[in-house]
Design a protein around this motif. Structure first.
Motif, PDB file in Angstrom:
ATOM      1  N   GLY A   1      68.219  14.970  29.362  1.00 29.42           N
ATOM      2  CA  GLY A   1      68.943  15.281  28.124  1.00 29.42           C
ATOM      3  C   GLY A   1      67.993  15.558  26.967  1.00 29.42           C
ATOM      4  O   GLY A   1      67.687  14.664  26.172  1.00 29.42           O
TER       5      GLY A   1
ATOM      6  N   ARG B   1      75.839   2.461  43.347  1.00 31.06           N
ATOM      7  CA  ARG B   1      75.510   3.448  44.368  1.00 31.06           C
ATOM      8  C   ARG B   1      76.704   3.603  45.294  1.00 31.06           C
ATOM      9  O   ARG B   1      77.442   2.644  45.535  1.00 31.06           O
ATOM     10  CB  ARG B   1      74.287   3.024  45.209  1.00 31.06           C
TER      11      ARG B   1
ATOM     12  N   ARG C   1      65.054  -0.024  37.193  1.00 35.62           N
ATOM     13  CA  ARG C   1      66.327   0.425  36.653  1.00 35.62           C
ATOM     14  C   ARG C   1      66.066   1.353  35.480  1.00 35.62           C
ATOM     15  O   ARG C   1      65.039   1.256  34.804  1.00 35.62           O
ATOM     16  CB  ARG C   1      67.164  -0.773  36.143  1.00 35.62           C
TER      17      ARG C   1
ATOM     18  N   PRO D   1      63.660   8.196  33.343  1.00 37.78           N
ATOM     19  CA  PRO D   1      63.601   9.660  33.304  1.00 37.78           C
ATOM     20  C   PRO D   1      64.840  10.228  32.622  1.00 37.78           C
ATOM     21  O   PRO D   1      65.939   9.692  32.780  1.00 37.78           O
ATOM     22  CB  PRO D   1      63.606  10.032  34.792  1.00 37.78           C
TER      23      PRO D   1
HETATM   24  C1  LIG Z   1      66.768  13.829  36.588  1.00 44.61           C
HETATM   25  C2  LIG Z   1      67.365  12.665  35.839  1.00 44.61           C
HETATM   26  C3  LIG Z   1      67.889  12.875  34.586  1.00 44.61           C
HETATM   27  C4  LIG Z   1      68.397  11.797  33.839  1.00 44.61           C
HETATM   28  N1  LIG Z   1      68.813  12.023  32.559  1.00 44.61           N
HETATM   29  C5  LIG Z   1      69.180  10.973  31.799  1.00 44.61           C
HETATM   30  C6  LIG Z   1      69.465  11.154  30.415  1.00 44.61           C
HETATM   31  O1  LIG Z   1      69.353  12.250  29.853  1.00 44.61           O
HETATM   32  N2  LIG Z   1      69.852  10.050  29.709  1.00 44.61           N
HETATM   33  C7  LIG Z   1      69.956   8.800  30.269  1.00 44.61           C
HETATM   34  O2  LIG Z   1      70.285   7.850  29.551  1.00 44.61           O
HETATM   35  N3  LIG Z   1      69.677   8.604  31.586  1.00 44.61           N
HETATM   36  C8  LIG Z   1      69.276   9.652  32.354  1.00 44.61           C
HETATM   37  N4  LIG Z   1      68.949   9.449  33.682  1.00 44.61           N
HETATM   38  C9  LIG Z   1      69.036   8.107  34.272  1.00 44.61           C
HETATM   39  C10 LIG Z   1      70.213   8.004  35.240  1.00 44.61           C
HETATM   40  O3  LIG Z   1      71.422   8.002  34.515  1.00 44.61           O
HETATM   41  C11 LIG Z   1      70.058   6.735  36.087  1.00 44.61           C
HETATM   42  O4  LIG Z   1      68.879   6.846  36.855  1.00 44.61           O
HETATM   43  C12 LIG Z   1      71.253   6.548  37.006  1.00 44.61           C
HETATM   44  O5  LIG Z   1      72.407   6.243  36.265  1.00 44.61           O
HETATM   45  C13 LIG Z   1      71.052   5.433  38.036  1.00 44.61           C
HETATM   46  O6  LIG Z   1      70.725   4.216  37.402  1.00 44.61           O
HETATM   47  P1  LIG Z   1      69.424   3.396  37.863  1.00 44.61           P
HETATM   48  O7  LIG Z   1      68.244   4.341  37.669  1.00 44.61           O
HETATM   49  O8  LIG Z   1      69.351   2.204  36.943  1.00 44.61           O
HETATM   50  O9  LIG Z   1      69.594   3.028  39.282  1.00 44.61           O
HETATM   51  C14 LIG Z   1      68.435  10.504  34.427  1.00 44.61           C
HETATM   52  C15 LIG Z   1      67.908  10.299  35.707  1.00 44.61           C
HETATM   53  C16 LIG Z   1      67.348  11.357  36.398  1.00 44.61           C
HETATM   54  C17 LIG Z   1      66.740  11.098  37.759  1.00 44.61           C
END
Ligand SMILES: Cc1cc2nc3c(=O)[nH]c(=O)nc-3n(C[C@H](O)[C@H](O)[C@H](O)COP(=O)(O)O)c2cc1C
Length: 195
Positions: free
Chosen positions: A124, A172, A12, A121
């Protein structure tokens, strides 16, 4: 359940990070997992800058978006860097460098999960100044920063929204909204463009 699916489910994008250092052996395991990803013609387009020096970390963190305040305690950030010409560029316009880097990043994140680490990842951040801090040449793209750390278990420094996200069920769309069988059947409106 399949062990792989179970590991994927456990991963997560969590935010409550401990500042405890991550040892170099563990970091090298993460990087090896990343480097084992497949790539077009085995071009291996990924370059990783593993940042664990506290002074350099602090300088890089100064250029994260304000919403990524939660990354402040992180003892390790892996910058995923590439260039379009480091991977396949197909004459009909397809470019594969970011795809390859994405697969490598996912390997790293799954391996981190298995080691009990958070690997989150982010997009931002201000690209140019962080490239400056890390000495990344202008021709390279800083695709993502993977913010790593052990889970702290302490959610008190998180915003109200992030405190809820930290323990919420994964969100999702239903699988049938993203899968069609035998013929393309989607009518997508893309997300609002990000800044
Ligand atoms: C390319 C990418 C950029 C993201 N940028 C941010 C970000 O800047 N800040 C943040 O808190 N989460 C960021 N995330 C996390 C996503 O918000 C998170 O993966 C998504 O909400 C799904 O949640 P999960 O990974 O727990 O399943 C990013 C994820 C990806 C793949």
């Amino acid at each position: 359940m399949s062990e792989i699916l179970s590991a994927i489910e456990q991963r997560r994008a969590r935010r409550a990070l401990s500042p405890d250092p991550i040892d170099r052996d563990a970091i090298e395991t993460l990087l090896r997992a990343a480097h084992l990803a497949p790539s077009c013609a085995n071009h291996q387009p990924w370059r990783f800058v593993a940042v664990d020096d506290p002074e350099i970390l602090a300088r890089a963190k100064a250029h994260l978006s304000s919403g990524n305040y939660w990354a402040d305690p992180s003892p390790l950030i892996v910058a995923v860097v590439s260039r379009p010409d480091l991977d396949c560029r197909i004459s009909d316009g397809r470019e594969y460098y970011a795809f390859g880097c994405g697969m490598a990043a996912m390997n790293l994140m799954i391996q981190a999960t298995e080691l009990g680490l958070i690997a989150h990842p982010i997009a931002g951040f201000k690209q140019a100044p962080i490239k400056g801090v890390l000495g990344i040449p202008e021709s390279y793209q800083l695709i993502t920063l993977i913010v790593c750390g052990r889970p702290s278990g302490d959610h008190s420094a998180l915003s109200d929204k992030h405190r809820i996200d930290e323990v919420s069920e994964r969100i999702r769309r239903p699988l049938d909204e993203v899968v069609s069988w035998n013929r393309f059947a989607f009518d997508d409106q893309g997300p609002e463009p990000a800044a």
